[in-house]
Scaffold this motif. Sequence first.
Motif, mmCIF file in Angstrom:
data_model
loop_
_atom_site.group_PDB
_atom_site.id
_atom_site.type_symbol
_atom_site.label_atom_id
_atom_site.label_comp_id
_atom_site.label_asym_id
_atom_site.label_seq_id
_atom_site.Cartn_x
_atom_site.Cartn_y
_atom_site.Cartn_z
ATOM 1 N N ASP A 29 0.586 -2.811 8.187
ATOM 2 C CA ASP A 29 0.514 -4.157 7.598
ATOM 3 C C ASP A 29 0.088 -5.191 8.620
ATOM 4 O O ASP A 29 0.768 -6.195 8.842
ATOM 5 N N GLU B 118 6.247 0.108 -1.209
ATOM 6 C CA GLU B 118 6.049 -1.303 -1.524
ATOM 7 C C GLU B 118 4.756 -1.818 -0.889
ATOM 8 O O GLU B 118 3.995 -2.568 -1.512
ATOM 9 N N LYS B 119 4.480 -1.405 0.342
ATOM 10 C CA LYS B 119 3.251 -1.825 1.009
ATOM 11 C C LYS B 119 2.027 -1.193 0.355
ATOM 12 O O LYS B 119 1.009 -1.858 0.143
ATOM 13 N N GLU C 293 6.393 5.087 -10.388
ATOM 14 C CA GLU C 293 6.699 4.362 -9.161
ATOM 15 C C GLU C 293 7.969 4.897 -8.514
ATOM 16 O O GLU C 293 8.052 5.019 -7.276
ATOM 17 N N ARG D 18 1.734 -0.139 -2.704
ATOM 18 C CA ARG D 18 1.584 -0.666 -4.070
ATOM 19 C C ARG D 18 0.877 -2.011 -4.092
ATOM 20 O O ARG D 18 0.246 -2.368 -5.086
ATOM 21 N N HIS D 19 0.930 -2.768 -3.014
ATOM 22 C CA HIS D 19 0.321 -4.100 -2.985
ATOM 23 C C HIS D 19 -1.001 -4.129 -2.226
ATOM 24 O O HIS D 19 -1.562 -5.208 -2.002
ATOM 25 N N ALA D 20 -1.509 -2.958 -1.846
ATOM 26 C CA ALA D 20 -2.750 -2.898 -1.072
ATOM 27 C C ALA D 20 -3.967 -2.715 -1.973
ATOM 28 O O ALA D 20 -3.881 -2.140 -3.055
ATOM 29 N N GLY E 291 -2.301 0.172 -4.725
ATOM 30 C CA GLY E 291 -2.222 -0.909 -5.708
ATOM 31 C C GLY E 291 -3.502 -1.129 -6.472
ATOM 32 O O GLY E 291 -3.500 -1.294 -7.692
ATOM 33 N N ARG E 292 -4.636 -1.123 -5.738
ATOM 34 C CA ARG E 292 -5.912 -1.398 -6.405
ATOM 35 C C ARG E 292 -7.025 -0.651 -5.691
ATOM 36 O O ARG E 292 -7.120 -0.658 -4.473
#
Length: 215
Positions: free
Chosen positions: A213, A27-28, A14, A30-32, A56-57
């Motif tokens: 976002d 950060e964006k 990371e 990683r959470h998507a 992220g996924r």
Amino acid sequence: MDKNTNIPSKEEIEAALELRHTKAVQEKIRHAAVAVCGLGGLGSHIAISLARCGIGRLHLIDFDRVDLTNLNRQQYGIEQLGRPKPEALKEELLAFHPYLDIQTDFVKLSEENLSELLAEEPYICEAFDVPEQKAMITNYVLEHMPEKYLVGASGMAGYGNSNAIRTRKILSHYYLCGDGVSEKNEHQGLMAPRVMLCAAHQANMILELIIRDET
């Protein structure tokens, strides 16, 4: 770093991504969560690009197995022949990012299972070869899942004009990549460079949407 396995820690990976992409952008990313529907020449390269960016996924969906005729343009090796594409591609992705959150479904998408399979991901990549499948998922998502972003593809066959591959905004939540013209036929097939160009457009558009976002 773990001295026994020589694999960098999740935190080290990371940190390296943040160094390249900046902390705010990473950060964006990683959470998507992104669904890739179809794991052939388009989908396998879309997944590779997103995974290398530290998404992220990833939800990998395909009903096909790796075939010898896939190897001219798809992200698989000879040792993976006969294996389900979701499983084989997951293996490829974990080889360079072992901490990725990856869901796989070895199933054919249909109007009966689309809503369940695509319930969790706000970003969807349409990466099918067959026009009927492309139309099915596009029409369904636009009608029944208007809040989701859909990035599809049309026209990437042959070897001509690289600059004809482009990304167009069709509707507020629907983008289409390709030249919109060249299709596979008896005179021209699907070749790695142009297919990869189109896949790069799709992955790039997904990243742009994530970083904006706007969901």
